[in-house]
Design an enzyme around this catalytic site. Structure first.
Site, PDB file in Angstrom:
ATOM      1  N   VAL A  51     -11.767  -0.527   0.926  1.00 33.39           N
ATOM      2  CA  VAL A  51     -10.650  -1.201   0.281  1.00 33.39           C
ATOM      3  C   VAL A  51      -9.337  -0.466   0.520  1.00 33.39           C
ATOM      4  CG1 VAL A  51      -9.712  -1.839  -1.979  1.00 33.39           C
ATOM      5  CG2 VAL A  51     -12.131  -2.173  -1.500  1.00 33.39           C
ATOM      6  N   CYS A  52      -8.272  -1.248   0.835  1.00 33.08           N
ATOM      7  CA  CYS A  52      -6.921  -0.670   0.853  1.00 33.08           C
ATOM      8  C   CYS A  52      -5.965  -1.643   0.174  1.00 33.08           C
ATOM      9  CB  CYS A  52      -6.461  -0.331   2.271  1.00 33.08           C
ATOM     10  SG  CYS A  52      -5.967  -1.726   3.290  1.00 33.08           S
ATOM     11  N   GLY A  53      -4.688  -1.324   0.193  1.00 32.69           N
ATOM     12  CA  GLY A  53      -3.709  -2.104  -0.547  1.00 32.69           C
ATOM     13  C   GLY A  53      -3.498  -3.496   0.008  1.00 32.69           C
ATOM     14  N   THR A  92      -5.434   0.070   6.905  1.00 30.37           N
ATOM     15  CA  THR A  92      -6.116   1.314   6.567  1.00 30.37           C
ATOM     16  C   THR A  92      -7.568   1.070   6.169  1.00 30.37           C
ATOM     17  OG1 THR A  92      -5.308   1.260   4.304  1.00 30.37           O
ATOM     18  CG2 THR A  92      -3.967   2.395   5.886  1.00 30.37           C
TER      19      THR A  92
END
Lengths: 147, 87
Positions: B6-8, B13
């Protein structure tokens, strides 16, 4: 795909803070014709809204926004900071290498991230990026490592 | 076994993290269904493990998955030891 070509690399740049460092790296994408200038604003807005989660490793930040924020071509630029800058990350501050990622939804995006991951997984390569005297020297490193 | 990285934004990423998590799992001989996405998509997705960094882990508290934190996305040894702790 524009991946760390000499024109996408700026060494020993002065930046007062994280946002300024992101803007400098984003400007390289814009100058190379890989993104519209609104993409820079989107990267900074994402940093302000979601925080410094994209500081992925000690000294390394990978700011980006979404393809629809104005990316014209899958791309990666690099700004090496003269003085490392604090982004507010609990573990990985301060940041010395800022790779702006022009994110696209194409296959090239995945190819590009794979090249970047291959490069940065090796601490010796990271040290070479920090020591390189010129963008061309980084170009030679890339030819030797990611092709 | 289902793992999500998980990333933003779910675009950059988290995909890098996924590539390295897949490398490590292969090394460990573990087979798993690995995916990547942003925080809000992850909140509504069933998984056994969520891998992310400290900055985003707080937004995922309350998720049924076990949260695994990685600080250096390019340190395969750190990813390996974090995964070995929970698998």
């Amino acid at each position: 795909m524009k991946f760390l070509e000499p024109g996408l690399i700026a060494l020993d740049v002065e930046a007062a803070d994280g946002a300024a460092a992101i803007r400098a790296a984003g400007q390289l994408l814009v100058d190379a014709g890989a993104a519209e200038s609104r993409y820079i604003d989107a990267m900074v807005a994402s940093f302000e809204e979601k925080g410094p989660y994209f500081v992925l490793a000690p000294q390394i930040a990978l700011p980006h926004a979404k393809p629809e924020d104005g990316v014209k071509e899958a791309s990666v630029s690099l700004v090496r900071l003269r003085e490392p800058v604090v982004f507010g990350h609990a573990k990985n501050d301060p940041v010395a290498l800022v790779f702006a990622l022009g994110a696209s939804s194409s296959e090239e995006h995945i190819t590009m991230l794979r090249k970047l991951t291959t490069l940065l997984n090796n601490p010796a390569h990271v040290q070479q990026l920090k020591d390189a005297p010129t963008p061309e020297a980084i170009g030679q490193l890339l030819e030797a490592t990611t092709n | 076994m289902k793992i999500i990285c998980v990333c933003g934004l779910g675009q950059g990423t988290s995909l890098i993290l996924r590539m390295n998590v897949e490398n490590v799992l292969k090394d460990l001989g573990v087979s798993a269904d690995v995916d990547h996405m942003d925080v809000s998509s992850a909140s509504g997705t069933q998984a056994d493990y969520i891998i992310t960094n400290n900055e985003l882990a707080q937004s995922l508290q309350g998720h049924a998955a076990k949260i695994v934190i990685v600080n250096n996305y390019f340190d395969l040894e750190e990813i390996k030891s974090s995964l070995q702790e929970v698998l």
